[in-house]
Design an enzyme around this catalytic site. Sequence first.
Site, PDB file in Angstrom:
ATOM      1  N   LYS A 175       0.112   4.252  -0.244  1.00 39.19           N
ATOM      2  CA  LYS A 175      -0.507   5.467   0.343  1.00 39.19           C
ATOM      3  C   LYS A 175      -0.265   6.654  -0.598  1.00 39.19           C
ATOM      4  O   LYS A 175      -0.235   6.465  -1.810  1.00 39.19           O
ATOM      5  CB  LYS A 175       0.030   5.708   1.747  1.00 39.19           C
ATOM      6  CG  LYS A 175       0.036   4.436   2.603  1.00 39.19           C
ATOM      7  CD  LYS A 175       0.246   4.712   4.047  1.00 39.19           C
ATOM      8  CE  LYS A 175       0.442   3.386   4.782  1.00 39.19           C
ATOM      9  NZ  LYS A 175       0.264   3.480   6.208  1.00 39.19           N
ATOM     10  N   GLU A 198      -6.672   4.528   7.739  1.00 44.71           N
ATOM     11  CA  GLU A 198      -6.461   5.972   7.491  1.00 44.71           C
ATOM     12  C   GLU A 198      -7.695   6.584   6.846  1.00 44.71           C
ATOM     13  O   GLU A 198      -8.022   7.744   7.104  1.00 44.71           O
ATOM     14  CB  GLU A 198      -5.199   6.175   6.628  1.00 44.71           C
ATOM     15  CG  GLU A 198      -3.938   5.940   7.448  1.00 44.71           C
ATOM     16  CD  GLU A 198      -2.742   5.443   6.662  1.00 44.71           C
ATOM     17  OE1 GLU A 198      -2.728   5.554   5.424  1.00 44.71           O
ATOM     18  OE2 GLU A 198      -1.811   4.919   7.309  1.00 44.71           O
ATOM     19  N   GLY A 219       2.129   2.033  10.563  1.00 46.35           N
ATOM     20  CA  GLY A 219       3.034   3.175  10.402  1.00 46.35           C
ATOM     21  C   GLY A 219       3.704   3.598  11.698  1.00 46.35           C
ATOM     22  O   GLY A 219       4.315   4.661  11.765  1.00 46.35           O
ATOM     23  N   HIS A 262      -9.351   1.066   4.674  1.00 42.67           N
ATOM     24  CA  HIS A 262      -8.084   1.248   5.383  1.00 42.67           C
ATOM     25  C   HIS A 262      -8.296   2.164   6.591  1.00 42.67           C
ATOM     26  O   HIS A 262      -9.096   3.102   6.534  1.00 42.67           O
ATOM     27  CB  HIS A 262      -7.032   1.840   4.434  1.00 42.67           C
ATOM     28  CG  HIS A 262      -5.667   1.799   5.009  1.00 42.67           C
ATOM     29  ND1 HIS A 262      -5.211   2.751   5.893  1.00 42.67           N
ATOM     30  CD2 HIS A 262      -4.658   0.898   4.862  1.00 42.67           C
ATOM     31  CE1 HIS A 262      -3.975   2.433   6.257  1.00 42.67           C
ATOM     32  NE2 HIS A 262      -3.617   1.318   5.652  1.00 42.67           N
ATOM     33  N   ASN A 307       0.878  -1.177   0.000  1.00 42.49           N
ATOM     34  CA  ASN A 307       0.000   0.000   0.000  1.00 42.49           C
ATOM     35  C   ASN A 307       0.913   1.225   0.000  1.00 42.49           C
ATOM     36  O   ASN A 307       1.503   1.561   1.020  1.00 42.49           O
ATOM     37  CB  ASN A 307      -0.889  -0.012   1.255  1.00 42.49           C
ATOM     38  CG  ASN A 307      -1.682   1.271   1.396  1.00 42.49           C
ATOM     39  OD1 ASN A 307      -1.841   2.025   0.436  1.00 42.49           O
ATOM     40  ND2 ASN A 307      -2.194   1.521   2.595  1.00 42.49           N
ATOM     41  N   SER A 367       3.252  -2.481  10.181  1.00 36.32           N
ATOM     42  CA  SER A 367       4.714  -2.476  10.342  1.00 36.32           C
ATOM     43  C   SER A 367       5.349  -3.828  10.016  1.00 36.32           C
ATOM     44  O   SER A 367       6.342  -4.216  10.641  1.00 36.32           O
ATOM     45  CB  SER A 367       5.097  -1.995  11.749  1.00 36.32           C
ATOM     46  OG  SER A 367       4.583  -0.680  11.972  1.00 36.32           O
ATOM     47  N   GLY A 424       2.737  -1.222   4.179  1.00 39.66           N
ATOM     48  CA  GLY A 424       2.814   0.188   3.828  1.00 39.66           C
ATOM     49  C   GLY A 424       4.252   0.599   3.573  1.00 39.66           C
ATOM     50  O   GLY A 424       4.799   0.411   2.482  1.00 39.66           O
ATOM     51  N   GLY A 425       4.897   1.155   4.610  1.00 41.46           N
ATOM     52  CA  GLY A 425       6.241   1.723   4.479  1.00 41.46           C
ATOM     53  C   GLY A 425       7.231   0.857   3.707  1.00 41.46           C
ATOM     54  O   GLY A 425       7.908   1.340   2.785  1.00 41.46           O
ATOM     55  N   GLU A 433      -5.593  -5.379  10.343  1.00 46.01           N
ATOM     56  CA  GLU A 433      -4.599  -4.343  10.603  1.00 46.01           C
ATOM     57  C   GLU A 433      -4.888  -3.644  11.932  1.00 46.01           C
ATOM     58  O   GLU A 433      -5.727  -2.738  11.989  1.00 46.01           O
ATOM     59  CB  GLU A 433      -4.631  -3.302   9.479  1.00 46.01           C
ATOM     60  CG  GLU A 433      -4.306  -3.876   8.118  1.00 46.01           C
ATOM     61  CD  GLU A 433      -3.628  -2.842   7.228  1.00 46.01           C
ATOM     62  OE1 GLU A 433      -2.511  -3.117   6.801  1.00 46.01           O
ATOM     63  OE2 GLU A 433      -4.199  -1.775   7.001  1.00 46.01           O
TER      64      GLU A 433
HETATM   65  C1  PEP Z   1      -0.767  -0.130   5.786  1.00 46.43           C
HETATM   66  O1  PEP Z   1      -0.723   0.980   5.272  1.00 46.43           O
HETATM   67  O2  PEP Z   1      -1.724  -0.869   5.537  1.00 46.43           O
HETATM   68  C2  PEP Z   1       0.314  -0.539   6.676  1.00 46.43           C
HETATM   69  C3  PEP Z   1       0.248  -1.708   7.254  1.00 46.43           C
HETATM   70  O3  PEP Z   1       1.354   0.354   6.844  1.00 46.43           O
HETATM   71  P1  PEP Z   1       2.768   0.037   7.550  1.00 46.43           P
HETATM   72  O4  PEP Z   1       3.268  -1.244   6.954  1.00 46.43           O
HETATM   73  O5  PEP Z   1       3.620   1.213   7.180  1.00 46.43           O
HETATM   74  O6  PEP Z   1       2.508  -0.081   9.007  1.00 46.43           O
END
Ligand code: PEP
Length: 256
Positions: free
Chosen positions: A15, A101, A177, A99, A13, A217, A238-239, A171
């Site tokens: 973002k 966010e 994040g 999500h 993802n 994460s 994500g990251g 999640e």
């Molecule tokens: C996400 O955006 O769904 C996510 C899990 O981000 P991160 O891996 O950065 O925690």
Amino acid sequence: MDKSKRKVVIAGNWKMNMTPSEAKAAVAETAALTDSMTGCDVVLCVPFVDIAAAVEAAKGTNVKIGAQNVHFEAKGAFTGEISASMLLECGVEYVIIGHSERRQYFGETDETVNLRTKAALAAGLKVILCLGEIKEERLAGITDEVVAMQTKLDLAGISADDMKNVIIAYEPVWAIGTGLTATPDQADETCGVIRATLAKLYGADLADATVIQYGGSMNDGNAAELLSKVNVDGGLIGGASLVPAKFAKIVEAAQA
Ligand code: PEP
């Protein structure tokens, strides 16, 4: 419980990151690094404006392209929104819905998540449906109730047939994040609660066949252990998905 009934799905993802030219290069690099790793499905969910470049760069590779949201109406006066048929025509196969966010910053509710999911499935998209508890809910000991309720509300009215195209991403909001990761046992246990809820809604066979990812994460250092858990069928990342070499290591960890 038969984990072999499910194909692992590793999805990135991005973002609100990457311009189209950056997306083109990152998809090409991810594809080159992961193309021989066919033991799982690989998806990159990119910003709307990157879709054309990403789809072009992914052509003929194992990488599939997803979007990060979709509106529930087919067309009309919804300024700034994107419909499922628009995504499909652009070559998108997957869409993230719900999500945290979107829920936290853009007023997304279980009701709109449900409507978006129905619209996406009706159009022929595959849905990555996100849900999970906030920190206060985990501390209060009500994680199981929260994820069971979200599962029921978000999937209300969705047929068993349509569930073939639904992936659930567990999640925990406190892990997204933040650098905090659920322990492999916490991830396994809560994915198991979601699976048990699916069994109540649709029966044990469908629950056993549904892909449930962990997200929060996940990185190249912790992926192997998280993915080894019986109820964890992949990751939403994500990251670490922004760096092809790191993302490819997670895909590699999913090959076992
Ligand atoms: C996400 O955006 O769904 C996510 C899990 O981000 P991160 O891996 O950065 O925690």
